[in-house]
Write an enzyme that holds these catalytic residues in place. Structure first.
Site, short mmCIF file in Angstrom:
data_model
loop_
_atom_site.label_atom_id
_atom_site.label_comp_id
_atom_site.label_asym_id
_atom_site.label_seq_id
_atom_site.Cartn_x
_atom_site.Cartn_y
_atom_site.Cartn_z
N GLY A 107 0.70 -1.10 0.12
CA GLY A 107 -0.03 0.11 -0.01
C GLY A 107 0.83 1.30 0.11
N GLU A 113 5.45 2.03 8.24
CA GLU A 113 4.93 1.07 8.79
C GLU A 113 5.78 0.32 9.66
OE1 GLU A 113 1.13 -0.41 5.78
OE2 GLU A 113 3.39 -1.18 5.45
N LYS A 131 -3.57 -14.24 2.63
CA LYS A 131 -2.21 -13.91 3.07
C LYS A 131 -1.39 -14.84 3.87
CE LYS A 131 -3.83 -10.04 1.70
NZ LYS A 131 -4.00 -8.80 2.05
#
Length: 249
Positions: A107, A113, A131
């Site tokens: 993203g 992050e 995932k």
């Protein structure tokens, strides 16, 4: 299997993660991005309304989406400069292996992050069954996201090929932007697909050592637990110690 079942499982995974791992009396919590994190924030907002979580807790976002989630939920917004130690962080992932190593950055919030995950005493992943992988690079074939200084991207691309990347692409903005995506830190993103990654830790180190690389989307030995919403609507929680818990609501 319906879309409603998948969404319900994602919601239950997020709710379970918050119920199990939201710390007692925290000062600051990291909030990541992704569709499952939306449900994490929903659960936090519910618990604040019920008086189970203090309204004074500060929430630090990893990017624009998580900032909007925090503000729209009426939660207190903070930043990592003021709160460099977080009691926990809840985030999504692009792919998670059996050791809880993961690929993140799909993203385009890669550096933020990883910074916020590193600042957290506890790092909890929430994702759907797609995932959940036996090895990184099997299900997430778009490539390992790598944030690079713009002037170094050509050099880094050639060096990634030398490291064994099967495909390397400068991530472009698509129809909405003529040219490459620019991160929040004004850098480019490269996606390098290596196929199944046998040794993620070594590869992460090799890439990080390349001059011009700001950060690598391989998160190694960082997650404490991962919660997966399954196809049948249940939730599987895997912990760093190897224990597995099945949750059904």
């Amino acid at each position: 299997m319906s879309l409603a079942t998948v969404e319900s499982a994602k919601k239950l995974a997020a709710y379970s993660a918050i119920d199990d791992h939201f710390p007692a009396n925290p000062t600051a919590i990291g909030i990541g991005s992704g569709s499952t994190v939306i449900y994490c924030v929903d659960r936090i907002v519910e618990k604040v309304a019920a008086g189970e979580i203090s309204p004074d807790v500060i929430y630090v976002p990893t990017g624009f989406q998580s900032k909007e989630l925090i503000l729209s939920g009426g939660l207190k917004l903070g930043d990592i400069d003021r709160y460099p130690v977080l009691d926990a962080c809840f985030d999504g992932a692009d792919e998670i292996d059996r050791s809880l190593d993961c690929i993140k950055g799909g993203g385009a919030c890669l550096f933020q992050e990883k910074l916020i995950a590193q600042c957290a005493r506890k790092f909890i992943l929430v994702a759907d069954y797609r995932k959940n992988s036996t090895a990184l690079g099997i299900k997430w074939t778009q490539g390992v996201p790598i944030e690079v200084v713009p002037s170094a991207h050509t050099k880094v691309v050639s060096e990634l090929v030398a490291l064994g990347a099967k495909e390397v692409n400068l991530r472009m903005g698509g129809k909405a932007k003529a040219g490459p995506i620019i991160t929040d830190n004004m850098n480019f993103l490269i996606d390098a697909h290596f196929g199944p990654i046998e040794d993620p830790a070594t590869l992460a180190t090799q890439i990080k050592l390349l001059v011009g690389v700001v950060e690598v989307g391989l998160f190694i030995k960082m997650a404490d637990a991962a919660y997966f919403g399954n196809e049948d609507g249940s939730v599987t929680a895997r912990n760093r110690d190897g224990s597995i818990k099945k949750v059904e609501w």
